[in-house]
Write a protein that holds these residues in place. Structure first.
Motif, PDB file in Angstrom:
ATOM      1  N   GLU A 106       0.835  -1.195   0.000  1.00 54.45           N
ATOM      2  CA  GLU A 106       0.000   0.000   0.000  1.00 54.45           C
ATOM      3  C   GLU A 106       0.871   1.246   0.000  1.00 54.45           C
ATOM      4  O   GLU A 106       1.931   1.268   0.619  1.00 54.45           O
ATOM      5  N   ARG A 107       0.428   2.267  -0.733  1.00 50.38           N
ATOM      6  CA  ARG A 107       1.099   3.551  -0.802  1.00 50.38           C
ATOM      7  C   ARG A 107       0.085   4.566  -1.301  1.00 50.38           C
ATOM      8  O   ARG A 107      -0.908   4.191  -1.945  1.00 50.38           O
ATOM      9  N   PRO A 108       0.292   5.830  -1.013  1.00 47.09           N
ATOM     10  CA  PRO A 108      -0.655   6.839  -1.512  1.00 47.09           C
ATOM     11  C   PRO A 108      -0.444   7.050  -3.012  1.00 47.09           C
ATOM     12  O   PRO A 108       0.678   7.313  -3.458  1.00 47.09           O
ATOM     13  N   ILE A 109      -1.522   6.903  -3.769  1.00 47.66           N
ATOM     14  CA  ILE A 109      -1.462   7.097  -5.221  1.00 47.66           C
ATOM     15  C   ILE A 109      -2.616   7.989  -5.662  1.00 47.66           C
ATOM     16  O   ILE A 109      -3.610   8.140  -4.960  1.00 47.66           O
ATOM     17  N   TYR A 110      -2.439   8.568  -6.831  1.00 44.26           N
ATOM     18  CA  TYR A 110      -3.537   9.268  -7.497  1.00 44.26           C
ATOM     19  C   TYR A 110      -3.327   9.111  -8.982  1.00 44.26           C
ATOM     20  O   TYR A 110      -2.231   8.780  -9.445  1.00 44.26           O
ATOM     21  N   GLY A 111      -4.400   9.275  -9.735  1.00 41.79           N
ATOM     22  CA  GLY A 111      -4.298   9.118 -11.176  1.00 41.79           C
ATOM     23  C   GLY A 111      -5.653   9.277 -11.807  1.00 41.79           C
ATOM     24  O   GLY A 111      -6.505  10.008 -11.309  1.00 41.79           O
ATOM     25  N   GLU A 112      -5.856   8.552 -12.872  1.00 40.86           N
ATOM     26  CA  GLU A 112      -7.080   8.672 -13.647  1.00 40.86           C
ATOM     27  C   GLU A 112      -7.650   7.291 -13.908  1.00 40.86           C
ATOM     28  O   GLU A 112      -6.920   6.309 -13.966  1.00 40.86           O
ATOM     29  N   ALA A 113      -8.971   7.245 -14.059  1.00 37.71           N
ATOM     30  CA  ALA A 113      -9.641   5.985 -14.353  1.00 37.71           C
ATOM     31  C   ALA A 113     -10.857   6.263 -15.217  1.00 37.71           C
ATOM     32  O   ALA A 113     -11.467   7.330 -15.114  1.00 37.71           O
ATOM     33  N   LYS A 114     -11.182   5.316 -16.045  1.00 34.52           N
ATOM     34  CA  LYS A 114     -12.426   5.412 -16.803  1.00 34.52           C
ATOM     35  C   LYS A 114     -13.577   5.314 -15.810  1.00 34.52           C
ATOM     36  O   LYS A 114     -13.473   4.600 -14.805  1.00 34.52           O
ATOM     37  N   PRO A 115     -14.692   6.029 -16.064  1.00 33.12           N
ATOM     38  CA  PRO A 115     -15.808   5.998 -15.108  1.00 33.12           C
ATOM     39  C   PRO A 115     -16.260   4.580 -14.754  1.00 33.12           C
ATOM     40  O   PRO A 115     -16.498   4.276 -13.583  1.00 33.12           O
ATOM     41  N   GLN A 116     -16.341   3.688 -15.745  1.00 37.14           N
ATOM     42  CA  GLN A 116     -16.809   2.326 -15.457  1.00 37.14           C
ATOM     43  C   GLN A 116     -15.810   1.569 -14.566  1.00 37.14           C
ATOM     44  O   GLN A 116     -16.207   0.764 -13.730  1.00 37.14           O
ATOM     45  N   ASP A 117     -14.512   1.859 -14.709  1.00 37.70           N
ATOM     46  CA  ASP A 117     -13.510   1.224 -13.850  1.00 37.70           C
ATOM     47  C   ASP A 117     -13.598   1.758 -12.421  1.00 37.70           C
ATOM     48  O   ASP A 117     -13.477   1.000 -11.461  1.00 37.70           O
ATOM     49  N   ALA A 118     -13.832   3.069 -12.285  1.00 40.36           N
ATOM     50  CA  ALA A 118     -13.969   3.662 -10.948  1.00 40.36           C
ATOM     51  C   ALA A 118     -15.213   3.124 -10.249  1.00 40.36           C
ATOM     52  O   ALA A 118     -15.176   2.793  -9.053  1.00 40.36           O
ATOM     53  N   ILE A 119     -16.304   3.000 -10.974  1.00 41.71           N
ATOM     54  CA  ILE A 119     -17.539   2.461 -10.394  1.00 41.71           C
ATOM     55  C   ILE A 119     -17.321   1.025  -9.946  1.00 41.71           C
ATOM     56  O   ILE A 119     -17.750   0.628  -8.866  1.00 41.71           O
ATOM     57  N   LYS A 120     -16.613   0.231 -10.740  1.00 46.58           N
ATOM     58  CA  LYS A 120     -16.337  -1.168 -10.383  1.00 46.58           C
ATOM     59  C   LYS A 120     -15.491  -1.248  -9.103  1.00 46.58           C
ATOM     60  O   LYS A 120     -15.743  -2.104  -8.248  1.00 46.58           O
ATOM     61  N   LEU A 121     -14.499  -0.351  -8.965  1.00 45.08           N
ATOM     62  CA  LEU A 121     -13.702  -0.329  -7.739  1.00 45.08           C
ATOM     63  C   LEU A 121     -14.593  -0.097  -6.525  1.00 45.08           C
ATOM     64  O   LEU A 121     -14.474  -0.786  -5.512  1.00 45.08           O
ATOM     65  N   ILE A 122     -15.489   0.862  -6.629  1.00 48.63           N
ATOM     66  CA  ILE A 122     -16.389   1.179  -5.509  1.00 48.63           C
ATOM     67  C   ILE A 122     -17.313   0.004  -5.215  1.00 48.63           C
ATOM     68  O   ILE A 122     -17.496  -0.371  -4.053  1.00 48.63           O
ATOM     69  N   GLU A 123     -17.865  -0.593  -6.264  1.00 51.11           N
ATOM     70  CA  GLU A 123     -18.757  -1.754  -6.075  1.00 51.11           C
ATOM     71  C   GLU A 123     -18.023  -2.915  -5.397  1.00 51.11           C
ATOM     72  O   GLU A 123     -18.624  -3.659  -4.630  1.00 51.11           O
ATOM     73  N   ASP A 124     -16.731  -3.042  -5.670  1.00 48.85           N
ATOM     74  CA  ASP A 124     -15.932  -4.124  -5.090  1.00 48.85           C
ATOM     75  C   ASP A 124     -15.360  -3.780  -3.717  1.00 48.85           C
ATOM     76  O   ASP A 124     -14.599  -4.558  -3.150  1.00 48.85           O
ATOM     77  N   GLY A 125     -15.688  -2.597  -3.193  1.00 49.20           N
ATOM     78  CA  GLY A 125     -15.242  -2.220  -1.855  1.00 49.20           C
ATOM     79  C   GLY A 125     -13.838  -1.669  -1.778  1.00 49.20           C
ATOM     80  O   GLY A 125     -13.267  -1.578  -0.696  1.00 49.20           O
ATOM     81  N   VAL A 126     -13.254  -1.307  -2.908  1.00 56.12           N
ATOM     82  CA  VAL A 126     -11.918  -0.710  -2.902  1.00 56.12           C
ATOM     83  C   VAL A 126     -12.078   0.752  -2.467  1.00 56.12           C
ATOM     84  O   VAL A 126     -12.842   1.492  -3.066  1.00 56.12           O
ATOM     85  N   PRO A 127     -11.384   1.182  -1.410  1.00 59.30           N
ATOM     86  CA  PRO A 127     -11.579   2.543  -0.892  1.00 59.30           C
ATOM     87  C   PRO A 127     -10.904   3.600  -1.768  1.00 59.30           C
ATOM     88  O   PRO A 127      -9.702   3.842  -1.656  1.00 59.30           O
ATOM     89  N   VAL A 128     -11.687   4.217  -2.649  1.00 55.20           N
ATOM     90  CA  VAL A 128     -11.194   5.274  -3.529  1.00 55.20           C
ATOM     91  C   VAL A 128     -12.166   6.448  -3.474  1.00 55.20           C
ATOM     92  O   VAL A 128     -13.340   6.273  -3.162  1.00 55.20           O
ATOM     93  N   LEU A 129     -11.671   7.616  -3.769  1.00 56.04           N
ATOM     94  CA  LEU A 129     -12.488   8.827  -3.849  1.00 56.04           C
ATOM     95  C   LEU A 129     -12.046   9.655  -5.039  1.00 56.04           C
ATOM     96  O   LEU A 129     -10.852   9.713  -5.335  1.00 56.04           O
ATOM     97  N   PRO A 130     -12.981  10.329  -5.691  1.00 57.34           N
ATOM     98  CA  PRO A 130     -12.569  11.230  -6.776  1.00 57.34           C
ATOM     99  C   PRO A 130     -11.953  12.499  -6.193  1.00 57.34           C
ATOM    100  O   PRO A 130     -12.348  12.962  -5.132  1.00 57.34           O
ATOM    101  N   LEU A 131     -10.973  13.022  -6.890  1.00 57.85           N
ATOM    102  CA  LEU A 131     -10.370  14.289  -6.491  1.00 57.85           C
ATOM    103  C   LEU A 131     -11.203  15.426  -7.073  1.00 57.85           C
ATOM    104  O   LEU A 131     -11.765  15.280  -8.165  1.00 57.85           O
TER     105      LEU A 131
END
Length: 140
Positions: A106-131
């Motif tokens: 684990e490390r602090p990261i930021y970047g870009e994701a396609k909307p469908q990929d970001a939604i999938k991360l959230i649905e899978d419980g991966v803790p992410v937030l949009p900047l």
């Protein structure tokens, strides 16, 4: 692009840009629109007044308007994220998933994701937030 004035359930007001009204609706329904002050995802659009020019032909506009407290806070947040996180570009979804699954440290990261990929991360419980800002494109 469209700019909305938003308000969270804790009565914080802030502004954010979206590609379209539909993009805002999709991100909001996925819980990806968060208050810049408290992080609440219970966010709604506020009433907005259109921007109207009031200067006359003889008045000259100021070269730059003073920064609002919100703009100053966003600048401070951007500097903090850029100084304390690794920019991973379009690999953000893959890197976040690898860290969540324990496949990479684990490390602090930021970047870009396609909307469908970001939604999938959230649905899978991966803790992410949009900047509340778009990352600057980095070449190296």
């Amino acid at each position: 692009m469209i700019r909305y004035t938003l308000k969270c359930d804790h009565d914080h007001s802030f502004e954010s840009w979206f590609q379209s009204a539909d993009a805002f609706d999709k991100l909001q329904s996925a819980g990806m629109v968060a208050c810049t002050a408290c992080g609440s995802t219970k966010v709604s659009k506020s009433l907005m007044a259109p921007s109207v020019r009031t200067e006359t032909a003889t008045e000259k506009p100021a070269l730059t308007a003073p920064a609002t407290p919100q703009e100053e806070a966003l600048t401070k947040l951007r500097k903090h994220v850029e100084a304390n996180s690794e920019y991973v570009g379009m690999k953000f979804a893959d890197e976040a998933r690898k860290m969540h699954d324990g496949d990479t440290p684990e490390r602090p990261i930021y970047g870009e994701a396609k909307p469908q990929d970001a939604i999938k991360l959230i649905e899978d419980g991966v803790p992410v937030l949009p900047l509340p800002f778009a990352p600057r494109k980095q070449t190296n």
